[in-house]
Design a protein around this motif. Structure first.
Motif, short mmCIF file in Angstrom:
data_model
loop_
_atom_site.label_atom_id
_atom_site.label_comp_id
_atom_site.label_asym_id
_atom_site.label_seq_id
_atom_site.Cartn_x
_atom_site.Cartn_y
_atom_site.Cartn_z
N GLN A 84 -6.27 1.21 10.99
CA GLN A 84 -5.49 1.27 12.23
C GLN A 84 -4.72 2.59 12.31
O GLN A 84 -4.44 3.07 13.39
N GLY A 85 -4.40 3.13 11.15
CA GLY A 85 -3.68 4.40 11.08
C GLY A 85 -3.56 4.82 9.64
O GLY A 85 -3.61 3.99 8.73
N ASP A 111 1.33 9.21 3.40
CA ASP A 111 2.21 8.26 2.72
C ASP A 111 2.27 6.87 3.34
O ASP A 111 2.94 5.98 2.82
N THR A 112 1.56 6.63 4.43
CA THR A 112 1.50 5.30 5.03
C THR A 112 0.09 5.01 5.53
O THR A 112 -0.67 5.93 5.84
N ASP A 140 1.00 5.25 -6.26
CA ASP A 140 -0.02 4.27 -5.89
C ASP A 140 0.30 3.69 -4.51
O ASP A 140 1.42 3.79 -4.02
N TRP A 141 -0.70 3.09 -3.88
CA TRP A 141 -0.49 2.41 -2.62
C TRP A 141 0.12 1.05 -2.87
O TRP A 141 -0.36 0.31 -3.74
N GLN A 172 0.14 -3.41 6.01
CA GLN A 172 0.86 -2.14 6.06
C GLN A 172 1.02 -1.67 4.62
O GLN A 172 1.40 -2.46 3.75
N LEU A 173 0.73 -0.40 4.37
CA LEU A 173 0.80 0.15 3.02
C LEU A 173 1.67 1.40 3.00
O LEU A 173 1.76 2.11 4.00
#
Length: 133
Positions: A62-63, A67-68, A99-100, A92-93
């Protein structure tokens, strides 16, 4: 998937503690432990609740930034009359400590982050993933 009561606290506790962040991370752990305790019945404490009959079939970004990230994850499992039931869950990460990490869902439960879908069409399929329709 591993942040699920089904696998027992030996799996979901370290998964949530080590890989889930955000203001609702503690609520997710509490809710998962509560669900585990409710379903455990006669099983010894810490045991997995049994087999899970869900598979991850695919995803769609989605995006994404350095960093996100936001993605939709498709899971599938058995429904009534041998029909495969699918759901898409928004994750959402955030990149943190090399690490994620998954940002805990609002309120600490995944229910509001998931929706039923009729098929995995339009999603990137995982190799060897999923099941029949």
């Amino acid at each position: 998937m591993r942040a699920n009561a089904q696998w027992g606290p030996k799996v979901f506790e370290p998964t949530i503690k080590d890989q889930v962040i955000g203001p609702d991370a503690a609520s997710l752990l509490t809710a998962t432990q509560g669900l585990y305790d409710k379903r455990r019945g006669h099983l010894r404490d810490g045991a997995a609740l049994g087999r899970a009959y869900a598979v991850l079939e695919g995803f769609r970004w989605q995006g994404y930034s350095s960093d996100t990230a936001s993605l939709d994850l498709v899971s599938a499992g058995p429904g009534d009359s041998d029909v495969t039931v699918r759901a898409v869950t928004r994750l959402q990460l955030r990149w943190q400590n090399g690490d994620w990490r998954v940002i805990a869902p609002p309120g600490g439960t995944w229910g509001g982050s998931a929706a039923s879908i009729p098929s995995p069409d339009g999603y990137v399929r995982f190799p060897n993933g999923g099941g029949g329709s």
